[in-house]
Scaffold this motif. Structure first.
Motif, short mmCIF file in Angstrom:
data_model
loop_
_atom_site.label_atom_id
_atom_site.label_comp_id
_atom_site.label_asym_id
_atom_site.label_seq_id
_atom_site.Cartn_x
_atom_site.Cartn_y
_atom_site.Cartn_z
N SER A 195 0.82 -1.21 0.00
CA SER A 195 0.00 0.00 0.00
C SER A 195 0.85 1.26 0.00
N GLU A 196 2.11 1.12 0.40
CA GLU A 196 3.02 2.26 0.38
C GLU A 196 3.79 2.35 -0.94
N ARG A 197 3.65 1.32 -1.77
CA ARG A 197 4.42 1.24 -3.02
C ARG A 197 3.55 1.34 -4.25
N ILE A 198 2.26 1.19 -4.08
CA ILE A 198 1.34 1.20 -5.23
C ILE A 198 0.19 2.15 -4.94
N LYS A 199 -0.15 2.94 -5.92
CA LYS A 199 -1.35 3.80 -5.84
C LYS A 199 -2.25 3.47 -7.01
#
Length: 202
Positions: A195-199
């Motif tokens: 969730s911190e690496r993909i938007k």
């Protein structure tokens, strides 16, 4: 009938193996086929096809790691050299072979001249191309039961590698991939929160 792995499964299984032996579960012809498949089909910016690959087996594989050790011995303290020597002997030179990845900078220079608007991007795109070849070959080797890792002893060994195997000056060494039959499982791999690496926007 054995079910073949999907591409996604092959990616999931690709890992860095540092405990390898000097044998192979497949014939040399299969290793050559893997390399030829990747070099032919992996994409490159402007279809530049800048990647060059050298496969070293047997004595030629050992010759490379002797070069690495010789260069390190000239530059390191005796204690640090012994540590590096042990790592090389137990993780790299003990393998079945090594694949060298190069980028042909004569092509990069030609593209910079032909497309001056993008001239600053071509060296970066060249590295992208090399990285894709590395991943493709690494994954296909693993899928055949071979373990590999990616090493970067360049630029220390560049000149001697070119001289030893009579390679063009325009070939810039990017990475070295020792491989062999795994004799131990790799360590656990940690993954950061996706969730911190993909938007995702919909």
């Amino acid at each position: 009938m054995i079910r073949q792995r999907t591409f996604a499964e092959a990616l999931e299984h690709r890992r860095s193996y540092y405990s390898i032996s000097n044998d192979s579960p497949v014939q040399d012809e299969e290793i050559v086929h893997i390399i030829r498949t990747a070099v032919k089909h992996v994409p490159s910016a402007f279809n530049s096809q800048t990647t060059r690959v050298v496969l070293l087996l047997g004595d030629e594989h050992q010759k490379l790691w002797r070069i690495v050790k010789d260069q390190l011995e000239e530059r390191l303290s005796e204690e640090r050299y012994r540590q590096s020597e042990k790592k090389i002997d137990t993780s790299f030179s003990c393998g079945y072979g090594t694949i060298l990845f190069f980028e042909d900078h004569s092509i990069v220079t030609e593209l910079q001249k032909a497309f001056p608007t993008y001239q600053d991007n071509f060296p970066t795109w060249s590295q992208h191309t090399s990285a894709m070849h590395q991943l493709a070959i690494w994954t296909m080797l693993e899928d055949k039961g071979l373990g590999a890792s990616l090493q970067h002893y360049n630029p220390l060994i560049d000149e001697e590698v070119r001289r030893t195997w009579k390679l063009p000056e325009s070939w810039q060494l990017v990475a070295q991939m020792p491989f062999g039959t795994p004799v131990a499982e790799p360590g656990e791999k940690e993954f950061n929160d996706l969730s911190e690496r993909i938007k995702i926007f919909t």
